[in-house]
Design a protein around this motif. Structure first.
Motif, PDB file in Angstrom:
ATOM      1  N   PRO A   1      38.585   0.481  21.722  1.00  0.00           N
ATOM      2  CA  PRO A   1      38.539  -0.763  20.939  1.00  0.00           C
ATOM      3  C   PRO A   1      39.120  -1.938  21.732  1.00  0.00           C
ATOM      4  N   VAL A   2      38.469  -3.100  21.600  1.00  0.00           N
ATOM      5  CA  VAL A   2      38.856  -4.286  22.381  1.00  0.00           C
ATOM      6  C   VAL A   2      40.352  -4.575  22.268  1.00  0.00           C
ATOM      7  N   ALA A   3      40.881  -4.544  21.044  1.00  0.00           N
ATOM      8  CA  ALA A   3      42.279  -4.959  20.824  1.00  0.00           C
ATOM      9  C   ALA A   3      43.278  -3.825  21.042  1.00  0.00           C
ATOM     10  N   GLY A   4      42.792  -2.680  21.524  1.00  0.00           N
ATOM     11  CA  GLY A   4      43.715  -1.563  21.785  1.00  0.00           C
ATOM     12  C   GLY A   4      43.459  -0.392  20.852  1.00  0.00           C
ATOM     13  N   THR A   5      43.840   0.808  21.277  1.00  0.00           N
ATOM     14  CA  THR A   5      43.611   2.005  20.461  1.00  0.00           C
ATOM     15  C   THR A   5      44.593   2.030  19.288  1.00  0.00           C
ATOM     16  N   PRO A   6      44.207   2.666  18.173  1.00  0.00           N
ATOM     17  CA  PRO A   6      45.157   2.789  17.056  1.00  0.00           C
ATOM     18  C   PRO A   6      46.463   3.444  17.506  1.00  0.00           C
ATOM     19  N   GLU A   7      46.365   4.405  18.425  1.00  0.00           N
ATOM     20  CA  GLU A   7      47.570   5.109  18.874  1.00  0.00           C
ATOM     21  C   GLU A   7      48.548   4.151  19.572  1.00  0.00           C
TER      22      GLU A   7
ATOM     23  N   TYR B   1      54.856  -5.159  11.438  1.00  0.00           N
ATOM     24  CA  TYR B   1      53.492  -5.651  11.656  1.00  0.00           C
ATOM     25  C   TYR B   1      52.482  -4.589  11.231  1.00  0.00           C
ATOM     26  N   SER B   2      51.256  -5.053  10.895  1.00  0.00           N
ATOM     27  CA  SER B   2      50.162  -4.126  10.624  1.00  0.00           C
ATOM     28  C   SER B   2      49.266  -4.091  11.872  1.00  0.00           C
ATOM     29  N   PRO B   3      48.391  -3.091  11.986  1.00  0.00           N
ATOM     30  CA  PRO B   3      47.555  -2.991  13.195  1.00  0.00           C
ATOM     31  C   PRO B   3      46.710  -4.243  13.462  1.00  0.00           C
ATOM     32  N   GLU B   4      46.288  -4.947  12.392  1.00  0.00           N
ATOM     33  CA  GLU B   4      45.455  -6.153  12.600  1.00  0.00           C
ATOM     34  C   GLU B   4      46.268  -7.306  13.168  1.00  0.00           C
ATOM     35  N   GLU B   5      47.572  -7.132  13.201  1.00  0.00           N
ATOM     36  CA  GLU B   5      48.427  -8.207  13.731  1.00  0.00           C
ATOM     37  C   GLU B   5      48.853  -7.935  15.182  1.00  0.00           C
ATOM     38  N   ILE B   6      48.199  -6.948  15.805  1.00  0.00           N
ATOM     39  CA  ILE B   6      48.565  -6.545  17.170  1.00  0.00           C
ATOM     40  C   ILE B   6      47.328  -6.583  18.062  1.00  0.00           C
ATOM     41  N   ILE B   7      47.500  -7.082  19.282  1.00  0.00           N
ATOM     42  CA  ILE B   7      46.429  -6.947  20.283  1.00  0.00           C
ATOM     43  C   ILE B   7      47.031  -6.534  21.630  1.00  0.00           C
ATOM     44  N   VAL B   8      46.339  -5.604  22.274  1.00  0.00           N
ATOM     45  CA  VAL B   8      46.744  -5.126  23.607  1.00  0.00           C
ATOM     46  C   VAL B   8      45.835  -5.807  24.629  1.00  0.00           C
ATOM     47  N   SER B   9      46.442  -6.336  25.691  1.00  0.00           N
ATOM     48  CA  SER B   9      45.650  -7.025  26.721  1.00  0.00           C
ATOM     49  C   SER B   9      46.037  -6.520  28.106  1.00  0.00           C
ATOM     50  N   CYS B  10      45.419  -7.105  29.135  1.00  0.00           N
ATOM     51  CA  CYS B  10      45.661  -6.647  30.517  1.00  0.00           C
ATOM     52  C   CYS B  10      46.896  -7.341  31.085  1.00  0.00           C
TER      53      CYS B  10
ATOM     54  N   SER C   1      41.831   2.169  29.790  1.00  0.00           N
ATOM     55  CA  SER C   1      42.110   3.273  28.846  1.00  0.00           C
ATOM     56  C   SER C   1      43.233   4.168  29.383  1.00  0.00           C
ATOM     57  N   ILE C   2      43.297   4.333  30.692  1.00  0.00           N
ATOM     58  CA  ILE C   2      44.311   5.216  31.299  1.00  0.00           C
ATOM     59  C   ILE C   2      45.693   4.581  31.141  1.00  0.00           C
ATOM     60  N   SER C   3      45.761   3.280  31.400  1.00  0.00           N
ATOM     61  CA  SER C   3      47.043   2.565  31.245  1.00  0.00           C
ATOM     62  C   SER C   3      47.473   2.537  29.772  1.00  0.00           C
ATOM     63  N   ILE C   4      46.485   2.512  28.878  1.00  0.00           N
ATOM     64  CA  ILE C   4      46.807   2.527  27.444  1.00  0.00           C
ATOM     65  C   ILE C   4      47.535   3.824  27.100  1.00  0.00           C
ATOM     66  N   LYS C   5      47.007   4.949  27.594  1.00  0.00           N
ATOM     67  CA  LYS C   5      47.653   6.250  27.324  1.00  0.00           C
ATOM     68  C   LYS C   5      49.056   6.278  27.944  1.00  0.00           C
ATOM     69  N   ALA C   6      49.176   5.739  29.149  1.00  0.00           N
ATOM     70  CA  ALA C   6      50.489   5.721  29.809  1.00  0.00           C
ATOM     71  C   ALA C   6      51.473   4.870  29.002  1.00  0.00           C
ATOM     72  N   SER C   7      50.990   3.789  28.422  1.00  0.00           N
ATOM     73  CA  SER C   7      51.872   2.886  27.671  1.00  0.00           C
ATOM     74  C   SER C   7      52.319   3.509  26.347  1.00  0.00           C
ATOM     75  N   VAL C   8      51.467   4.353  25.759  1.00  0.00           N
ATOM     76  CA  VAL C   8      51.879   5.075  24.547  1.00  0.00           C
ATOM     77  C   VAL C   8      53.111   5.913  24.889  1.00  0.00           C
ATOM     78  N   GLU C   9      53.033   6.595  26.030  1.00  0.00           N
ATOM     79  CA  GLU C   9      54.168   7.430  26.453  1.00  0.00           C
ATOM     80  C   GLU C   9      55.393   6.546  26.770  1.00  0.00           C
ATOM     81  N   ALA C  10      55.154   5.419  27.413  1.00  0.00           N
ATOM     82  CA  ALA C  10      56.281   4.530  27.748  1.00  0.00           C
ATOM     83  C   ALA C  10      57.026   4.129  26.475  1.00  0.00           C
ATOM     84  N   LEU C  11      56.282   3.761  25.437  1.00  0.00           N
ATOM     85  CA  LEU C  11      56.931   3.258  24.216  1.00  0.00           C
ATOM     86  C   LEU C  11      57.459   4.376  23.319  1.00  0.00           C
ATOM     87  N   ASN C  12      56.727   5.513  23.275  1.00  0.00           N
ATOM     88  CA  ASN C  12      57.138   6.601  22.364  1.00  0.00           C
ATOM     89  C   ASN C  12      58.073   7.615  23.026  1.00  0.00           C
ATOM     90  N   GLY C  13      57.977   7.723  24.353  1.00  0.00           N
ATOM     91  CA  GLY C  13      58.750   8.755  25.058  1.00  0.00           C
ATOM     92  C   GLY C  13      60.209   8.359  25.223  1.00  0.00           C
TER      93      GLY C  13
END
Ligand code: PMP
Ligand code: GLU
Length: 395
Positions: free
Chosen positions: A65-71, A88-97, A272-284
């Motif tokens: 998804p353009v604005a980032g994955t739900p995860e 915040y709700s998901p519609e209030e968030i956008i992930v960019s480069c 998409s790869i950096s998105i997965k890495a960032s999930v770990e950065a924030l949740n790990g």
């Protein structure tokens, strides 16, 4: 082919240009000490790298998804709740480069020709040019080291016109490291709420504050302010992930959805790869943050003391980020090694040519008579750099 007037009216990023020059010299074998670069010198933590490798191996390598994955949006929502007490709700968030891209998208989404954006100086190099590229006009509030590089609510009020659309607050600041207290932020919000000015809060250095200074995001100050604020943050500085290019913004739904529209017509989703890495950065685990902070704090103490020991240089001790912004005004107009140095730009050139030290001149940040040194480099390098500075500024 004629280049557009808009592109003619901006300059290439001076911080990236100086970093590239320093890296190129290093590659040629020159013993450069690079205080120019604005990125942590630590490696990206292993758990984050492993998350990226596993994303590749499991085929998470397609458009998302353009604005980032739900995860990742959920990880960001949890982070903003956990660290900043913001909901915040998901519609209030956008992930960019990168956070740079987030800020670019904000300006593209809110600025009409001639709209003004208030930017306290010294400012991060890209704010002004991004405003200009969007057709807007940067309105600069000049501050200096005597006032700890902080803009006051009175100055902000004075800078307002009928065209004012937004203000940028960057705390801890690049290039000064200055960090606003919660009370100082509160005073600024009063003016913004009264005049309905959008606040762009660039919180990218949030995790880097020293001496137990408590970071506050301006959006936390009161509920009315949250409605008027877009919080920008990212993984570049906190997790040593500058090359992964993930930043995000949280704010009013209509602005976030406008940003997603802009992004859908430019980059699409961030990697998409950096998105997965960032999930770990924030949740790990967040354990390494403390180590990084302690290391930066040591370096800050060392560099501030070293600079203040040099005649003609005065350096404020910053509360955050990994930059110092010493005042070199009393060295200007003087001759060193028979070379007369009149400006901070000439001073930075002299340091590079003669001492092989890369720094960024203050004028790149809208503040003449200063230089920026990034201490995201080893204590040994800092020590060598200070020694070289002392030597070449002797005569
Ligand atoms: N804001 C500030 C103040 C910065 O110093 C930087 C780093 N250049 C950014 C935003 C952008 O960081 P990135 O695009 O790497 O997330
Ligand atoms: N924040 C860094 C700096 O100011 C990165 C370079 C850039 O994007 O300008 O040096």
């Amino acid at each position: 082919m004629q280049i557009s007037k808009r592109v003619h009216s901006i300059k290439p990023s001076p911080t990236l240009a100086i970093d590239a020059k320093a890296k190129a010299l290093k590659q040629q074998g020159v013993d450069i000490i690079n205080f120019g670069v604005g990125e942590p010198d630590f490696d990206t933590p292993i758990n984050i790298k492993e998350a990226a490798i596993s994303a590749i191996n499991s085929g998470f390598t397609k458009y998302c998804p353009v604005a980032g994955t739900p995860e990742l949006k959920n990880a960001i929502i949890n982070k903003l709740k956990r660290d900043n007490n913001l909901t915040y709700s998901p519609e209030e968030i956008i992930v960019s480069c990168g956070a740079k891209h987030s800020i670019y998208n904000i300006f593209q989404s809110i600025i009409d020709d001639g709209d003004e954006v208030i930017i306290p100086a010294p400012f991060w190099v890209s704010y002004t040019d991004m405003v200009i590229l969007a057709g807007g006009k940067p309105v600069i509030i000049q501050t200096n080291d005597k006032v700890d590089f902080k803009a006051t609510s009175e100055e902000i009020e004075k800078a307002l016109t009928s065209k004012t659309k937004a203000i940028i607050v960057n705390s801890p600041s690049n290039p000064t490291g200055t960090t606003y207290t919660a009370n100082e932020l509160k005073a600024i919000t009063k003016v913004c709420v009264k005049n309905k000015i959008l606040i762009i809060s660039d919180d990218i250095y949030e995790k880097l504050t020293y001496d137990n200074f408590k970071f506050t995001s301006i959006a936390e100050v009161c509920p009315e302010v949250k409605e008027l604020t877009i919080v920008v943050n990212g993984v570049s500085k906190a997790y040593s992930m500058t090359g992964w290019r993930i930043g995000y913004a949280a704010g009013p739904k209509n602005i976030i959805s406008a940003m997603a529209k802009v992004q859908s017509q430019s980059t699409s989703n961030a990697s998409s790869i950096s998105i997965k890495a960032s999930v770990e950065a924030l949740n790990g685990t967040q354990d390494y943050l403390e180590h990084m902070k302690q290391e930066f704090e040591k370096r800050r103490n060392y560099i501030v003391q070293g600079l203040n020991n040099i005649k003609g240089i005065t350096c404020r001790k910053p509360e955050g980020a990994f930059y110092v912004f010493p005042n070199i005004k009393s060295l200007l107009g003087k001759a060193f090694k028979k070379r007369i140095i009149n400006t901070d730009i000439e001073f930075a050139d002299y340091l590079l040519d003669v001492a092989k030290i890369a720094v960024v001149p203050g004028s790149a940040f809208g503040a003449e008579g200063y230089i920026r040194l990034s201490y995201a480099t080893s204590i040994e390098n800092i020590k060598r750099g200070i020694d070289r500075l002392m030597t070449i500024l002797k005569d």
